[in-house]
Structures are given as structure tokens and as C-alpha cells.
Design an enzyme around this catalytic site. Structure first.
Site, mmCIF file in Angstrom:
data_model
loop_
_atom_site.group_PDB
_atom_site.id
_atom_site.type_symbol
_atom_site.label_atom_id
_atom_site.label_comp_id
_atom_site.label_asym_id
_atom_site.label_seq_id
_atom_site.Cartn_x
_atom_site.Cartn_y
_atom_site.Cartn_z
ATOM 1 N N HIS A 190 -30.119 -4.246 -42.939
ATOM 2 C CA HIS A 190 -31.166 -4.221 -41.931
ATOM 3 C C HIS A 190 -31.678 -2.826 -41.561
ATOM 4 O O HIS A 190 -32.771 -2.687 -40.996
ATOM 5 C CB HIS A 190 -30.619 -4.908 -40.656
ATOM 6 C CG HIS A 190 -31.651 -5.520 -39.791
ATOM 7 N ND1 HIS A 190 -32.894 -4.952 -39.577
ATOM 8 C CD2 HIS A 190 -31.641 -6.655 -39.050
ATOM 9 C CE1 HIS A 190 -33.593 -5.719 -38.746
ATOM 10 N NE2 HIS A 190 -32.856 -6.755 -38.410
ATOM 11 N N SER A 233 -34.484 -13.280 -31.883
ATOM 12 C CA SER A 233 -35.732 -12.763 -32.457
ATOM 13 C C SER A 233 -36.517 -13.909 -33.075
ATOM 14 O O SER A 233 -35.935 -14.878 -33.577
ATOM 15 C CB SER A 233 -35.464 -11.695 -33.526
ATOM 16 O OG SER A 233 -34.644 -12.212 -34.545
ATOM 17 N N GLN A 234 -37.835 -13.781 -32.997
ATOM 18 C CA GLN A 234 -38.693 -14.733 -33.704
ATOM 19 C C GLN A 234 -38.812 -14.271 -35.145
ATOM 20 O O GLN A 234 -39.162 -13.125 -35.411
ATOM 21 C CB GLN A 234 -40.089 -14.794 -33.064
ATOM 22 C CG GLN A 234 -40.983 -15.772 -33.797
ATOM 23 C CD GLN A 234 -42.353 -15.957 -33.187
ATOM 24 O OE1 GLN A 234 -43.142 -16.761 -33.671
ATOM 25 N NE2 GLN A 234 -42.681 -15.232 -32.126
ATOM 26 N N SER A 238 -41.858 -5.291 -31.777
ATOM 27 C CA SER A 238 -42.311 -4.348 -32.796
ATOM 28 C C SER A 238 -43.047 -3.157 -32.177
ATOM 29 O O SER A 238 -43.896 -3.316 -31.307
ATOM 30 C CB SER A 238 -43.238 -5.061 -33.785
ATOM 31 O OG SER A 238 -43.796 -4.112 -34.682
ATOM 32 N N TYR A 253 -27.740 1.185 -35.984
ATOM 33 C CA TYR A 253 -27.169 0.882 -37.304
ATOM 34 C C TYR A 253 -26.201 1.950 -37.834
ATOM 35 O O TYR A 253 -25.032 1.667 -38.066
ATOM 36 C CB TYR A 253 -28.308 0.681 -38.325
ATOM 37 C CG TYR A 253 -29.169 -0.506 -37.999
ATOM 38 C CD1 TYR A 253 -28.671 -1.810 -38.107
ATOM 39 C CD2 TYR A 253 -30.478 -0.350 -37.572
ATOM 40 C CE1 TYR A 253 -29.457 -2.910 -37.795
ATOM 41 C CE2 TYR A 253 -31.274 -1.445 -37.250
ATOM 42 C CZ TYR A 253 -30.752 -2.722 -37.369
ATOM 43 O OH TYR A 253 -31.521 -3.799 -37.041
ATOM 44 N N PRO A 255 -28.934 -9.742 -42.043
ATOM 45 C CA PRO A 255 -29.382 -11.138 -41.951
ATOM 46 C C PRO A 255 -29.344 -11.819 -43.321
ATOM 47 O O PRO A 255 -29.418 -11.169 -44.366
ATOM 48 C CB PRO A 255 -30.829 -11.023 -41.462
ATOM 49 C CG PRO A 255 -30.974 -9.606 -40.983
ATOM 50 C CD PRO A 255 -30.015 -8.805 -41.803
#
Length: 587
Positions: free
Chosen positions: A287, A515-516, A400, A43, A56
Site C-alpha cells: 500500500h 474506506s470506500q 484523497s 507505512y 489490501p
């Protein structure tokens, strides 16, 4: 390939062990040896604009408002809940979460939940920084404010003061309503919020000009320490050729264009809640401070509590009316805003986004196939890509690392040889029957019969599960390679040959970024842009009997096409169902 193997062998025999020792020493000195490097790489050092490329968007269930008072009612209830949440954090009462699978019961790091409210990303040349609030020694002494954005004006509204405590929901509602009425009668605002949509170095330089003025500097400080931005949008900005879900996500991600709501944002702010008078509700989040799970928990809690809360009661006495921020802008800054508007509209028109709800089946059917829904969908995405292109590409799925203190994510690489073998099998047509010259037909042999396809799927699912487990337990490869690379950069002042090799470049060019993003609330979903020019972004939200996909690419790419991907994905999921139904029929 031989050249790359030679380079890797050389690194592993000489420089690699030395850099590994640097990491081991770093681990002894730091809470988390990789997170700072990871945050910079993912980032803070990235110079692309944050909207579309990084932030997002999230969509909440649509509402119906009969009058503007009801918009202010809902906004006040959201803000009231965020205050409750912040006070819970300040008291240190956030419940400890624990792992529910793979080393069940392990405590999970809760740090990300403390990095949502009152947080702001600050642009600086070369590398941004995060401004985080101090943990208060006495939570009752905290002063809190929110910024209400309305018609491109920004209104700071104190919602908690040391001398009088918290505003009631009714008092917050009255302040919001005043801001909405005041902005409606004001002349067009300077569109300062658009500066936050710029390339990060350009925005950093513009910010340096802004803060030369004391009034501007005060405004920026208020925005930085505010709990959140509450964006109150008017109706408009939908593209008539798109469905309601896709339009809602576009408005959450970028505001619909500078003619509509894109200047009514501050894209550096971690939490921006968005309420439109036409009932479109959503959120845009920066994010870098936290992953989606923390943001979704915060948002869904506010949604649920607003559903059952009483309508805010009118306050007994009116507080002083909020005033919008005044900006002192040079002609150079005015030009910068106009350039930012032009560039942002160009980026917005380049985004090819679709929200696609696949209704053939959902997570219950996937579980009935003895496969985790996440593994099932990841393999479906590999199959989708292979159907379109005949090969696989580097794929990113966030894993994660909350089992580790200050852990963020590593990368589950779904494009492995087992997935490739299965996807290729699924795309191989049956071979036609062969006939001998003598007349009798040979038995036709389909190399990839249904049983073989199932065996290859199960092998791919085992491989996918093993990679996922390795990642969440801290044995992923991407963070380790990042650590070796950055250790070499800091120790030697240059990159080793291995990290300059084109193969390494391809390895970290994620043409499929996934990504979920699971939610408990119906009609709630999150999406984002592709991370490379010729790539796709694809989030997925598995529901009981459906899956919500948010698929993105760029129209400027001659390689990608979101509608083609959507169609291929639907066909892939249908074929997979057929594959499993055939097995059940045989059994």
C-alpha cells in the site's frame, strides 16, 4: 478532560506557533510539506508485517479454466496490458484527471499512477524505503521483466529488451507455460517468499544475511525492478465453512496459509496479480506507494482488455526457457523461514474476515434520500458500532488529497457529536404510555419520534459532508497535527506534552478503519485487516442496488466479532430504509 484542555492551551500559546512557523518554512522549500512525514508514519516506520496489517487484497470476477494453457493465456494478456500501460507512462501520455465536484475542474495529481509498476518496498531496521524506477529519457530503450511465482519458485521473464523490443502475448504465454510445467516437475522449493511476511525489522535483518551472497543479491534486484509479480496458484486453500467471496479475498490477502499459496508471494512488491487454476483471480498490493484508486484503475483496465482480446497466438519460434531463481541459504536463514511460516499461519488463523453483500438497496436508494452514498454508509457504520457497544470510537476514512501535488490522504473523522446524537436516537426505544392514578392516559411522548430521527440524521449528514469537504480541500486536522508533532520532534529532539497525553493516543487509535473502494466491474472488491488489535476494518463498494462490505477483525480480541458487526450493520441499514420510507409515506 480538564488536564488535556490545559495541555492543549499551553501548546497553543507557546510551542504551537513556533512549530507552525517551522511548517510554513518547510512548505516554502518542499513540493508537499507533509507527504514524507505521512508516508513514514502511516507505512515505512510501521514494524508490523505487511500482509493482513497493511496490504489490501482485491478480488476479480471468477473464471473457468478447462486446461492450464488457458491460465497462461489470461496471465499473458494481463502482462501485455501492463506493458502497454507502462509504455504510456514512459511516454508521459497518462490523461490528466480533474476534480468532478467541490472546485470542479481542478487538476488532480497523477504521481501515484507512476508508482505502481516496477516498484518495491525494501525492509530496513527502523524504517523501510521504496525503490522506484527512474523515468526513462528514451522509452524505446527500456528493458522490462516480470517475475512469475509458481509452486514457490520465482521465474524472471524478460518481456521487453532494447535489441528485440516487446514479446508478443503468444511469446509471453509460452514462457509462462514453460515456467508452470517446469515448477510442477521440480522438487519442493525453499519458501523464501515467506520472509516478506515477517515483522519488518526481522525481515530487514534476514535480508542483510541474504544479500551477503551475490546470487541472492541479484535475485532481489530482479524482483525489485520487475514490473510486477504474476502469482500462478494451484487449486486449494479454501475454508469449507466460508463462502466463495470470503475465501477468494483471504487468498488475495495472504495466500490461504503456508500449506497452500502464502509462500508463492513477495509481499513487498507493489503489484502482485494472482491467477489460480480453480478460477480464483485477484491481486495483493503493497500500500505504501499509492492509494486504491490508482491500483483499481490499473487492474480494471487489464481486466476489461483481457475480456475482448484475442487468444494469444503461438509464437513462430520458442525463446530460451526461463529458469527459476536459485537461492543460497544458510542454516540461520532456513530457520528464519520456518519461524516466519509459523508466525504467518498464526496471524492468518487470527484474521476474522467476512465479505458481506447487503442486498436491501444500494446507492440509488441512498441518492433518492438526498444523501451522498459515502456519507450515508459512513453514518450507517457509526450506527452499527453504537448498536453493538453503546459508544463511538475514533474512526478513519481516507480522504484523497490529489488536488495537491504529491498529496496522498487525510482522515475524515466520522465519529462526531452529530453522528453520536443520531445513532443514540436510533437506538432509543419508544417510551411506554404513562397512566395517571386518576385513570385517563397521558399522551405518550416519544422523545425520538421518526421526524426527530430524520432531523438528527440530516444534521449528522451535513456535519459529515462538511468534514469531508474540509479534508479534500486540505483543511483536515490529522495531517496538520502530524506535521506539528514531527516538526517538534525534529526541532526539539523530543515530543511535547500534548502528544504524550493519553487523549492524543486514543485519538489516533482507529478502532474503526474504513474506506470506500468503488469499482466499475461487477464481482470486484477490495478488503484489508483491522489496524488495531481491538478494531474493525471495513471497506465498502456501493453498487446500484447493493453494497459489498469487507469486514475484518481479530479472533484474539475479546472485544470484536466480525459476524456480530455484520449482523448489526444489516439491521442498521434496514432501520435507515424504514426511517426514510416513513418520511415518504408521511409526505
Amino acid at each position: 478532560m480538564e488536564k488535556t484542555q490545559e495541555i492543549v492551551k499551553k501548546f497553543s500559546e507557546n510551542l504551537g506557533p513556533r512549530m507552525q512557523n517551522v511548517l510554513v518554512e518547510r512548505q516554502k522549500e518542499m513540493i508537499n510539506w507533509v507527504t514524507d512525514w505521512w508516508l513514514d508514519d502511516m507505512y515505512l516506520k510501521v514494524r508490523l508485517p505487511v500482509p493482513i496489517n497493511s496490504n489490501p487484497g482485491m478480488v476479480f470476477p471468477r473464471r473457468q479454466f478447462a486446461k492450464i494453457d488457458e491460465v497462461a493465456d489470461l496471465a499473458a494478456l494481463y502482462i501485455d496490458d501492463l506493458l502497454d500501460y507502462k509504455e504510456m507512462l514512459d511516454r508521459g501520455e497518462l490523461p490528466q484527471e480533474r476534480a468532478t465536484s467541490r472546485e470542479k475542474g481542478q487538476p488532480l495529481c497523477m504521481e501515484q499512477f507512476y508508482r505502481l509498476l516496477g516498484v518495491c518496498r525494501i525492509p530496513e531496521v527502523g524504517k523501510d524505503r521504496l525503490e522506484l524506477p527512474d523515468r526513462p529519457s528514451d522509452p524505446s530503450e527500456c528493458e522490462e521483466l516480470v517475475i512469475v511465482a509458481c509452486r514457490n519458485y520465482f521465474y524472471p521473464i524478460p518481456v521487453k529488451a532494447a535489441d528485440r523490443g516487446r514479446l508478443t502475448p503468444g511469446e509471453i504465454q509460452a514462457q509462462l507455460l514453460h515456467a508452470m510445467v517446469d515448477a510442477a516437475g521440480a522438487p519442493p522449493a525453499p519458501r523464501v517468499g515467506l520472509l516478506t511476511s515477517m515483522n519488518r525489522d526481522q525481515w530487514a535483518k534476514a535480508r542483510e544475511q541474504l544479500i551477503k551472497d551475490e546470487n541472492n543479491r541479484t535475485n532481489l534486484e530482479l524482483i525489485s525492478r520487475a514490473l510486477c509479480i504474476m502469482c500462478i496458484d494451484e487449486a486449494g486453500g479454501d475454508r469449507p465453512e466460508l463462502d466463495a467471496d470470503t475465501n477468494a479475498l483471504l487468498r488475495a490477502m495472504h495466500g490461504g496459509g503456508t500449506r497452500y499459496h502464502s509462500a508463492n508471494r513477495w509481499f513487498d512488491k507493489t503489484v502482485q496479480l494472482i491467477i489460480s487454476s480453480d478460477g480464483t483471480i485477484g491481486m495483493c498490493y503493497e500500500h505504501s506507494p499509492a492509494e486504491g484508486v490508482a491500483v483499481i484503475r490499473l487492474a480494471e483496465r487489464a481486466l476489461a482488455r483481457a475480456e475482448v482480446a484475442d487468444k494469444p497466438s503461438p509464437p513462430p519460434a520458442l525463446l530460451p526457457a526461463p529458469q527459476f531463481m536459485k537461492w543460497n541459504l544458510t542454516s540461520e536463514l532456513h530457520r528464519g523461514i520456518e519461524n516466519a511460516a509459523r508466525d504467518f499461519d498464526r496471524q492468518i488463523s487470527d484474521l476474522d474476515l467476512k465479505v458481506y453483500t447487503y442486498r436491501g438497496y444500494g446507492r440509488e436508494f441512498m441518492k433518492s434520500c438526498r444523501t451522498s452514498p459515502d456519507v450515508y454508509i459512513q453514518l450507517a457504520l457509526q450506527y452499527t458500532y453504537y448498536k453493538l457497544y453503546g459508544y463511538l470510537v475514533s474512526t478513519y476514512e481516507s480522504a484523497s488529497l490529489r488536488r495537491f501535488h504529491h498529496g496522498r490522504v487525510d482522515n475524515i473523522r466520522s465519529a462526531h457529536s452529530a453522528a453520536h446524537a443520531w445513532a443514540a436516537a436510533m437506538c432509543t426505544a419508544d417510551t411506554p404510555p404513562q397512566t395517571d392514578d386518576d385513570g385517563p392516559k397521558k399522551v405518550s411522548f416519544n422523545l425520538y419520534g421518526e421526524q426527530k430521527k430524520l432531523e438528527l440524521f440530516e444534521e449528522a449528514a451535513r456535519k459529515q459532508t462538511a468534514i469531508m469537504e474540509a479534508n479534500i480541500l486540505g483543511r483536515g486536522i490529522d495531517n496538520h497535527l502530524l506535521g506539528l508533532r514531527e516538526a517538534a520532534r525534529e526541532t526539539l529532539g523530543e515530543l511535547p506534552e500534548m502528544f504524550k497525553d493519553p487523549t492524543y493516543g486514543r485519538m489516533i487509535e482507529f478502532k474503526l478503519s474504513t474506506s470506500q473502494v468503488a469499482t466499475t466491474t461487477d464481482n470486484t472488491f477490495m478488503g484489508y485487516g483491522a489496524v488495531v488489535p481491538d478494531g474493525y476494518g471495513c471497506s465498502y463498494n456501493p453498487k446500484k442496488d447493493s453494497v459489498i462490505f469487507c469486514i475484518s477483525s481479530f479472533t484474539s480480541s475479546s472485544v470484536t466479532n466480525t459476524e456480530a458487526f455484520r449482523q448489526s450493520l444489516g439491521e442498521a441499514l434496514d432501520s435507515m430504509k424504514l426511517m426514510f420510507q416513513n418520511r415518504k409515506a408521511e409526505n
